[in-house]
Design a protein around this motif. Structure first.
Motif, PDB file in Angstrom:
ATOM      1  N   LYS A  38      -5.277   5.114  -8.774  1.00 55.06           N
ATOM      2  CA  LYS A  38      -3.963   5.025  -8.139  1.00 55.06           C
ATOM      3  C   LYS A  38      -3.153   6.293  -8.385  1.00 55.06           C
ATOM      4  O   LYS A  38      -2.554   6.856  -7.450  1.00 55.06           O
TER       5      LYS A  38
ATOM      6  N   LEU B  34     -10.438  -1.040  -5.178  1.00 59.84           N
ATOM      7  CA  LEU B  34      -9.223  -0.879  -4.393  1.00 59.84           C
ATOM      8  C   LEU B  34      -8.642  -2.230  -3.977  1.00 59.84           C
ATOM      9  O   LEU B  34      -7.437  -2.477  -4.100  1.00 59.84           O
TER      10      LEU B  34
ATOM     11  N   THR C 290       2.345   1.765  -3.378  1.00 55.98           N
ATOM     12  CA  THR C 290       1.316   2.058  -4.379  1.00 55.98           C
ATOM     13  C   THR C 290       0.877   3.510  -4.314  1.00 55.98           C
ATOM     14  O   THR C 290       0.726   4.168  -5.354  1.00 55.98           O
ATOM     15  N   PHE C 291       0.707   4.034  -3.116  1.00 57.13           N
ATOM     16  CA  PHE C 291       0.069   5.340  -2.970  1.00 57.13           C
ATOM     17  C   PHE C 291       0.989   6.456  -2.459  1.00 57.13           C
ATOM     18  O   PHE C 291       0.615   7.630  -2.555  1.00 57.13           O
TER      19      PHE C 291
ATOM     20  N   MET D 190      -4.774   9.372  -6.466  1.00 63.73           N
ATOM     21  CA  MET D 190      -4.560   9.328  -5.020  1.00 63.73           C
ATOM     22  C   MET D 190      -3.101   9.609  -4.671  1.00 63.73           C
ATOM     23  O   MET D 190      -2.818  10.315  -3.702  1.00 63.73           O
ATOM     24  N   ARG D 191      -2.194   9.079  -5.461  1.00 63.49           N
ATOM     25  CA  ARG D 191      -0.772   9.294  -5.174  1.00 63.49           C
ATOM     26  C   ARG D 191      -0.411  10.770  -5.294  1.00 63.49           C
ATOM     27  O   ARG D 191       0.305  11.322  -4.443  1.00 63.49           O
TER      28      ARG D 191
ATOM     29  N   VAL E 176       0.831  -1.207   0.000  1.00 68.02           N
ATOM     30  CA  VAL E 176       0.000   0.000   0.000  1.00 68.02           C
ATOM     31  C   VAL E 176       0.864   1.255   0.000  1.00 68.02           C
ATOM     32  O   VAL E 176       0.590   2.215  -0.737  1.00 68.02           O
TER      33      VAL E 176
ATOM     34  N   GLY F 116      -7.295  -4.227  -7.007  1.00 65.12           N
ATOM     35  CA  GLY F 116      -6.040  -3.679  -7.497  1.00 65.12           C
ATOM     36  C   GLY F 116      -4.858  -4.041  -6.621  1.00 65.12           C
ATOM     37  O   GLY F 116      -3.729  -4.154  -7.109  1.00 65.12           O
ATOM     38  N   LEU F 117      -5.105  -4.233  -5.322  1.00 60.48           N
ATOM     39  CA  LEU F 117      -4.019  -4.523  -4.381  1.00 60.48           C
ATOM     40  C   LEU F 117      -3.761  -6.015  -4.194  1.00 60.48           C
ATOM     41  O   LEU F 117      -2.687  -6.402  -3.734  1.00 60.48           O
TER      42      LEU F 117
ATOM     43  N   TRP G 147      -8.542   1.560 -12.120  1.00 61.29           N
ATOM     44  CA  TRP G 147      -7.521   1.388 -11.083  1.00 61.29           C
ATOM     45  C   TRP G 147      -6.306   2.265 -11.361  1.00 61.29           C
ATOM     46  O   TRP G 147      -5.776   2.917 -10.459  1.00 61.29           O
ATOM     47  N   LYS G 148      -5.859   2.313 -12.603  1.00 58.98           N
ATOM     48  CA  LYS G 148      -4.707   3.125 -12.965  1.00 58.98           C
ATOM     49  C   LYS G 148      -4.990   4.604 -12.698  1.00 58.98           C
ATOM     50  O   LYS G 148      -4.138   5.326 -12.153  1.00 58.98           O
TER      51      LYS G 148
END
Length: 342
Positions: free
Chosen positions: A274, A245, A167-168, A277-278, A164, A248-249, A270-271
């Motif tokens: 992601k 979510l 990813t973020f 959010m990042r 996680v 995707g994880l 998802w792309k």
């Protein structure tokens, strides 16, 4: 009285195993006292990678992923199904779990040790028989303090935090991952596992963990599917976002096993999610995005050092004294200096 009544209701073999588990846990507590960062710093302390990862609230987004992987073990699924108020109080259970997690990570030593003892005590009451054909080891019984089950549950949390965060938030260097994994020896002791009961290195951990994910011990059966359905249809997780979510994880095998949609549309969504959010997380100033528990820990340390706490720490801590602020631990007692001009 309640503890004595519970003890008398246990079968003799369970009583014997419970006593052995308790003795083993005392050794874990001794290890924690010896290896902790300090009375005020707690188990890990402000220089730890554990604080770096868990101060990010986004780590909680890995909760559903971790639970689905945990209940892929039939014994864990049976323990949750037979001994938990999972169905009737999912929100309350989640809040208690996260509060305990933040106490373990950010609490002072006494608070963290107290949380570890409570978790161990709760696990001590979780035992029972597995449904026919659901036992990968053949004895037909399970208990939550079984080292094999504790190790699997902890493994999903260790891997999940890394997945996680990367990813973020940002990529972690190999050295940072190794540091974090070595700190999870302390997390293992909080769960009831001594260091020698965990793989010795990050590389050994992932060799074992990947073997578990690909092996035959884990399998999603009816109980796990029922619990997964409850997870995705609760008042606060109902909707496509939570499924996206989690899908995707999750590793591919388990995404498919739980029947989570992952077509072209989901992959594009998802792309986008992601990336959005990042960017949002990295544009938010750290003091505004870190969890309340981290601020309370910083406040506790600043007061002990005779330093002036940050305004954010004081505000959140004061607010937590009046309302139950999410992602917090126990409010820190503060005596404001008479010359405080803030």
């Amino acid at each position: 009285m309640q503890a004595k009544s519970m003890w008398r209701s246990m079968p003799p073999d369970v009583q014997q195993q419970h006593g052995q588990d308790s003795e083993h846990f005392r050794k874990c507590l001794d290890y924690l006292r010896e290896q902790s960062a300090g009375e005020l710093e707690g188990i890990y302390g402000p220089d730890s990678m554990t604080w770096v990862l868990y101060r990010e609230p986004v780590i909680l987004l890995g909760g559903l992923r971790a639970i689905l992987l945990q209940i892929a073990h039939p014994a864990v699924a049976s323990g949750v199904s037979q001994n938990s108020n999972f169905r009737g109080d999912l929100l309350g259970r989640a809040r208690r779990t996260y509060t305990a997690m933040y106490q373990l990570v950010f609490g002072g030593l006494r608070e963290a040790m107290g949380a570890a003892k409570r978790v161990h005590s709760i696990h001590g009451r979780v035992y029972g028989s597995l449904p026919a054909g659901a036992d990968p080891r053949g004895d037909g019984r399970y208990r939550a303090n079984d080292p094999a089950l504790l190790r699997w549950v902890l493994a999903t949390l260790i891997d999940g935090a890394i997945v996680v965060f990367e990813t973020f938030v940002r990529p972690l260097s190999l050295e940072e991952k190794r540091r974090y994994y070595q700190e999870t020896r302390l997390a293992a002791a909080q769960f009831g596992l001594l260091p020698e009961q965990m793989p010795p290195t990050l590389e050994a951990f992932y060799a074992w963990y990947d073997e578990q994910l690909a092996g035959e011990t884990l399998r999603v059966e009816d109980t796990a599917l029922e619990l997964a359905s409850l997870l995705f249809n609760s008042p606060f997780t109902r909707g496509q976002l939570d499924e996206l979510l989690t899908a995707g994880l999750l590793p591919e095998r388990w995404r498919e096993t739980y029947g989570l949609a992952w077509g072209t549309g989901e992959q594009r969504a998802w792309k986008l999610l992601k990336g959005t959010m990042r960017r949002a997380i990295n544009l938010t100033p750290p003091t505004l995005r870190y969890v309340t528990a981290w601020h309370q820990a910083q406040l506790r340390l600043a007061l002990a050092r005779g330093e002036r706490p940050t305004v954010m720490a004081r505000v959140l801590n004061t607010l937590d004294s009046y309302v139950d602020v999410p992602f917090s631990i126990r409010p820190v007692a503060v005596k404001a200096p008479t010359d405080d001009k803030d």
